[in-house]
Design a protein around this motif. Structure first.
Motif, mmCIF file in Angstrom:
data_model
loop_
_atom_site.group_PDB
_atom_site.id
_atom_site.type_symbol
_atom_site.label_atom_id
_atom_site.label_comp_id
_atom_site.label_asym_id
_atom_site.label_seq_id
_atom_site.Cartn_x
_atom_site.Cartn_y
_atom_site.Cartn_z
ATOM 1 N N ILE A 177 142.507 39.401 111.854
ATOM 2 C CA ILE A 177 143.718 39.098 112.630
ATOM 3 C C ILE A 177 143.378 39.127 114.118
ATOM 4 O O ILE A 177 142.939 40.152 114.631
ATOM 5 N N SER A 194 143.531 39.481 118.182
ATOM 6 C CA SER A 194 144.310 40.359 119.059
ATOM 7 C C SER A 194 143.700 40.368 120.461
ATOM 8 O O SER A 194 143.282 41.399 120.980
ATOM 9 N N GLU A 211 148.603 40.362 121.913
ATOM 10 C CA GLU A 211 148.446 41.240 120.754
ATOM 11 C C GLU A 211 149.591 41.159 119.747
ATOM 12 O O GLU A 211 149.519 41.774 118.680
ATOM 13 N N HIS A 212 150.653 40.418 120.081
ATOM 14 C CA HIS A 212 151.855 40.457 119.247
ATOM 15 C C HIS A 212 151.609 40.173 117.759
ATOM 16 O O HIS A 212 152.092 40.937 116.900
ATOM 17 N N PRO A 213 150.867 39.127 117.385
ATOM 18 C CA PRO A 213 150.640 38.891 115.951
ATOM 19 C C PRO A 213 149.941 40.064 115.257
ATOM 20 O O PRO A 213 150.243 40.385 114.108
ATOM 21 N N PHE A 214 149.019 40.698 115.974
ATOM 22 C CA PHE A 214 148.313 41.857 115.424
ATOM 23 C C PHE A 214 149.267 43.037 115.268
ATOM 24 O O PHE A 214 149.247 43.740 114.248
ATOM 25 N N TYR A 238 144.944 30.538 118.888
ATOM 26 C CA TYR A 238 146.177 30.833 118.149
ATOM 27 C C TYR A 238 147.365 30.921 119.098
ATOM 28 O O TYR A 238 147.215 31.099 120.309
ATOM 29 N N SER A 243 153.570 33.704 117.643
ATOM 30 C CA SER A 243 153.655 33.588 116.185
ATOM 31 C C SER A 243 152.343 33.920 115.484
ATOM 32 O O SER A 243 152.321 34.275 114.310
ATOM 33 N N GLY A 244 151.229 33.779 116.207
ATOM 34 C CA GLY A 244 149.923 33.980 115.590
ATOM 35 C C GLY A 244 149.423 32.751 114.849
ATOM 36 O O GLY A 244 148.374 32.782 114.219
ATOM 37 N N TYR A 284 147.582 29.651 113.702
ATOM 38 C CA TYR A 284 146.207 29.184 113.935
ATOM 39 C C TYR A 284 146.229 27.799 114.568
ATOM 40 O O TYR A 284 146.910 26.900 114.093
#
Length: 344
Positions: A14, A16, A21-24, A113, A117-118, A120
C-alpha cells in the motif's frame, strides 16, 4: 510470527508517500477495526484505542519516502519539495544522505496513485536522478508518466523479501506499523498513534496537537522506528537500538530502564545510538550530528510535558526499497513490547 509477516507483506504493497498517506491510513483503519479496535482520524494522525487506552502510548510514522509530480514530466523527492523544507532542520539522517541518494534510484519501478482515493494511476521506471543544487532536491526522469498532473504522489513499488535470517523492503517505517497491528492482534489494549509527514519533519506537530487537544501528559510515550547503520556485520551484533537523547532533547522516561532490564533478561543485544554517534565522532575527529527524532522535537516543543523514549530496529540500506534488518531484531522488538504491554 507468521501473522506478523502476513500483516507486513500486505502493508508494504500500500503506497504512503510523505504528504499523501490517506489511502494507507484507511487501510490501517480497516485492519484495526476488524480487530475490534476503536480508530479516530485527526489531521495528520490516526489514533487507535484498545479497551484500556491509558495503559500505553506507542507511536510510529506512517509515511515513506517517494516522489511528487511538480510539473510537466517533472518529479521531485517528496520530503524535500519547497513546501516541506520549512520543517527540515538540516541534521536529519535523510537530509545528510541527500547527496548520496541519486545513483541508487536508477531503474527502480514506481507507481503513481490518487492521493485521496489511492486509485492506481500507472507504473513507471526511473531513468535518471540528479541533485539540483539550485533547488537542493533530487530531480527524477521517469518513463511513462508524462500524463500526470502536479501534486500526484509516486511510490516505489515494493514487496517483502525474506532470505535466511534477513528481511528486506522499504521498511521505514511500515515495519513499525505492522508490529503495532500485530500487538493489537495478540492483546495490546493501549493507545497507538500513526503519524503523517515524519520524513518532512512535521509529524511531531500532529502528535503534540493531539495531546493538547485532550490535555493529556505522559512520560511514557514509546516511539518505534528503524535506525541506519553502515554494515550488515554491525546490525547482526545489535538487536534493538535505544537513545539517551537526540539533538533536540534528553529522553527522560522510566520506559528506558524498563526496556534495558527486559533486554538483559531476554538476552537481547542493545545499542545506544547517541553514544554510538559520539564514539564515531571521536574516532573520526569531525562533528557528527546526534540526529533528530520525532520524540526529541515533541519533548522540546512541549517543554517536557510529553516525555518518552525510542525503540528502534537496526537496518542497512536506509531509505531504499532494499532496507534490510534481521528477523532477530524484529522478534526482539516484539518480545520487549509483549513484556511491557501484554501479560500473556
Amino acid at each position: 510470527m507468521e501473522l506478523f509477516y502476513d500483516i507486513l507483506k500486505q502493508l508494504i504493497r500500500i503506497p504512503s508517500v510523505v504528504g499523501a498517506e490517506h489511502p494507507f491510513f484507511m487501510f490501517i483503519k480497516r485492519e484495526l477495526e476488524e480487530l475490534g479496535v476503536t480508530v479516530e482520524y485527526y489531521d495528520g494522525v490516526l489514533v487507535a484505542k484498545g479497551n484500556n487506552p491509558e495503559s500505553g502510548y506507542i507511536s510510529a510514522h506512517a509515511d515513506r519516502h517517494g516522489l511528487i509530480c511538480t510539473g510537466h514530466n517533472e518529479f521531485q523527492y517528496a520530503a524535500f519539495i519547497a513546501k516541506n523544507k520549512a520543517d527540515l532542520t538540516g541534521n536529519s539522517s535523510s537530509e545528510q544522505l541527500l547527496h548520496n541518494f541519486t545513483a541508487r534510484f536508477v531503474e527502480e519501478k514506481v507507481q503513481a496513485y490518487q492521493p485521496w482515493s489511492g486509485t492506481y494511476l500507472g507504473l513507471g521506471s526511473i531513468k535518471d536522478a540528479f541533485l539540483c543544487e539550485r533547488r537542493n532536491n533530487i530531480i527524477f526522469k521517469i518513463d511513462g508518466f508524462d500524463y500526470l498532473f502536479p501534486g500526484m504522489p509516486i511510490a516505489f513499488t515494493d514487496k517483502l523479501e525474506i532470505k535466511d535470517d534477513l528481511i528486506s523492503a522499504q521498511l521505514d517505517n511500515v515495519i513499525s506499523i505492522a508490529i503495532i497491528i500485530y500487538m493489537y492482534a495478540i492483546g495490546y489494549q493501549g493507545t497507538a498513534f500513526f503519524t503523517a509527514s515524519e520524513e518532512a519533519g512535521r509529524s511531531w506537530r500532529f502528535l503534540l496537537e493531539w495531546f493538547k487537544r485532550f490535555n493529556i501528559k505522559t512520560n511514557e510515550l514509546l516511539v518505534l522506528d528503524t535506525s541506519p547503520y553502515p554494515s550488515l556485520e554491525e546490525i547482526r551484533n545489535i538487536d534493538i537500538v535505544l537513545r539517551h537523547r537526540d539533538s533536540n532533547a534528553v529522553f527522560r522516561s522510566p520506559l528506558k530502564d524498563k526496556i534495558k532490564k527486559i533486554a538483559v533478561k531476554e538476552k537481547i543485544k542493545y545499542n545506544f545510538k547517541d553514544s554510538y554517534l559520539k564514539d564515531k565522532m571521536l574516532k573520526n575527529g569531525h562533528r557528527v550530528s546526534l540526529g533528530t527524532t520525532e520524540l526529541g522535537r515533541l519533548i522540546h516543543a512541549s517543554k517536557g510535558e510529553i516525555q518518552g523514549t525510542t525503540l528502534q530496529i537496526p537496518t542497512i540500506g536506509y531509505h531504499t526499497v532494499h532496507e534490510t534488518t534481521t528477523k532477530r531484531a524484529v522478534e526482539s522488538m516484539i518480545t520487549i513490547l509483549k513484556n511491557i504491554y501484554v501479560k500473556i
